[in-house]
Design an enzyme around this catalytic site. Structure first.
Site, PDB file in Angstrom:
ATOM      1  N   LEU A 190       0.813  -1.211   0.000  1.00 56.87           N
ATOM      2  CA  LEU A 190       0.000   0.000   0.000  1.00 56.87           C
ATOM      3  C   LEU A 190       0.853   1.270   0.000  1.00 56.87           C
ATOM      4  CD1 LEU A 190      -2.741   1.364   0.120  1.00 56.87           C
ATOM      5  CD2 LEU A 190      -2.716   1.069   2.614  1.00 56.87           C
ATOM      6  N   HIS A 191       0.599   2.137  -0.991  1.00 62.04           N
ATOM      7  CA  HIS A 191       1.333   3.397  -1.109  1.00 62.04           C
ATOM      8  C   HIS A 191       0.563   4.368  -1.991  1.00 62.04           C
ATOM      9  CE1 HIS A 191       2.471   1.227  -4.772  1.00 62.04           C
ATOM     10  NE2 HIS A 191       2.814   2.386  -5.307  1.00 62.04           N
ATOM     11  N   LEU A 192       0.824   5.645  -1.797  1.00 64.52           N
ATOM     12  CA  LEU A 192       0.334   6.719  -2.658  1.00 64.52           C
ATOM     13  C   LEU A 192       1.543   7.490  -3.167  1.00 64.52           C
ATOM     14  CD1 LEU A 192      -1.666   6.655   0.125  1.00 64.52           C
ATOM     15  CD2 LEU A 192      -3.032   8.082  -1.394  1.00 64.52           C
TER      16      LEU A 192
END
Length: 399
Positions: A190-192
């Site tokens: 999970l990353h932005l």
């Protein structure tokens, strides 16, 4: 490790966009930590896969004002994307993940604190690391609770982190984005993404149509088929909850999606969109109604773009309010093991109007119509989009 603790009081709500764009004369603590740490690592070397100098940039002629940049090194040097087979694919600890990054890649850690009378999560850790294959200045990754080893599926914390990061920046050019699995996410952890882009995007001002306005939910009317949420510091909790509800629905339905978050003006009816933007929207309407008259449309498109620039110039002194966050959301066709496009991949920034080209010839010669032809191949068909819109409106009416 540097730790940045913040609260609602750190949100910057006094932001205006000027023409031409310039860096904020009063950067926030968030901006200072990000830009100084990122620049230091770029200067020292040994962290990034290539040196990123100022990129060649041009605005494609046409009413959509696509911002094209030439970044050949990213196309060659970036890490090979992981194999993706499903939007709900489980995290694989044997694949690359952000718990494996080198110490020098970590910029700082964000932690939210609650002030008197404030609501929201507290103490949850978000790691901010450089993207070693940057597409623009300050390109970083926001990794919520990295030790939990979450797959690339948005969580309530991730949604809120993206919106808060935009509000923590004093620079209207700071953008945040998310690619789901099946929508050109390259790492299943999970990353932005976050980065600075000085050029204005049409997304910041384009007209929208209200769907569930009390939830901040709208439909984009000019850009590729998609939705938009609008939030301010005052209603961030409610809008983040609605946005998460929508992304939950997309994941359950195996619908790939991209998000792009940016400072933007209030939705239509606020009286802040200048004449140049209005004329540009009128030009877009003419494109929709008369696309078959392509040659004539090209000529009108060029004229509309020129008038838009003049409108920007007239409004440069007063600026445009950017106190809130526009969150564009594009449901799309899934891409599993698909061949990449030669010119650009259709992911978060391309859908928003920022086109990092891999090849010089494409950067110099591609037209707006050719860009739209590529993007259309990845959008949900109109009938599927309309059906999804009805479902999402019903879900949010019940929220």
């Amino acid at each position: 490790m540097t730790r940045f603790t913040y609260s609602d009081r750190d949100f910057r709500t006094d932001i205006t966009a000027t023409h031409p764009r310039v860096a904020s004369s009063s950067p926030s603590t968030f901006d200072a930590l990000l830009t100084s740490g990122w620049s230091d690592r770029m200067r020292r070397g040994g962290v990034f896969r290539y040196r990123l100098d100022e990129l060649r940039t041009r605005v494609l002629p046409g009413p959509l004002s696509y911002v094209a940049q030439l970044n050949t090194l990213r196309g060659v040097e970036r890490r090979k994307p992981q194999e993706v087979r499903s939007i709900k694919q489980s995290y694989d600890p044997h694949q690359f993940n952000f718990n494996r990054v080198q110490e020098g890649e970590v910029l700082f850690e964000m932690t939210r604190r609650q002030g008197p009378g404030e609501a929201g999560p507290e103490g949850e850790r978000v790691m901010v690391v450089v993207n070693v294959s940057p597409l623009e200045f300050g390109h970083c990754l926001l990794v919520p609770e990295p030790s939990r080893c979450l797959p690339q599926v948005l969580t309530p914390l991730a949604v809120r982190t993206g919106m808060e990061a935009v509000l923590l920046s004093a620079d209207p050019g700071f953008r945040v984005g998310f690619n789901s699995l099946g929508a050109f996410a390259s790492v299943n952890h999970l990353h932005l993404h976050g980065y600075y882009l000085r050029s204005e995007l049409l997304l910041e001002t384009v007209a929208v149509r209200p769907l569930v306005a009390r939830r901040g939910f709208y439909r984009l009317t000019r850009l590729p088929r998609g939705f938009m949420f609008y939030a301010t510091a005052d209603d961030l909790d409610d809008v983040a909850r609605a946005l998460y509800r929508v992304t939950e629905t997309l994941v359950r339905g195996d619908v790939a999606h991209n998000l792009f978050l940016t400072r933007g003006c209030l939705p239509d009816g606020d009286g802040r969109r200048d004449e140049g933007h209005q004329r540009r929207d009128e030009e877009l309407q003419r494109r929709d109604e008369g696309h078959q008259r392509r040659d004539e449309g090209h000529q009108r498109s060029d004229e509309g773009h020129q008038r838009s620039d003049e409108g920007h110039q007239r409004s440069g002194d007063e600026g445009h309010q950017r106190s809130g966050v526009r969150v564009a959301l594009w449901p799309r066709r899934s891409c599993f093991g698909a061949k990449e496009e030669r010119a650009f991949n259709v992911a978060l920034c391309e859908l928003a109007g920022h086109l990092p080209f891999k090849v010089q010839q494409d950067y110099e010669c591609m037209t707006e119509d050719e860009v739209l032809e590529i993007i259309e191949r990845y959008l949900l068909p109109e009938e599927d989009f309309v059906r999804l819109e009805k479902q999402l409106v019903a879900d949010l009416m019940d929220l």
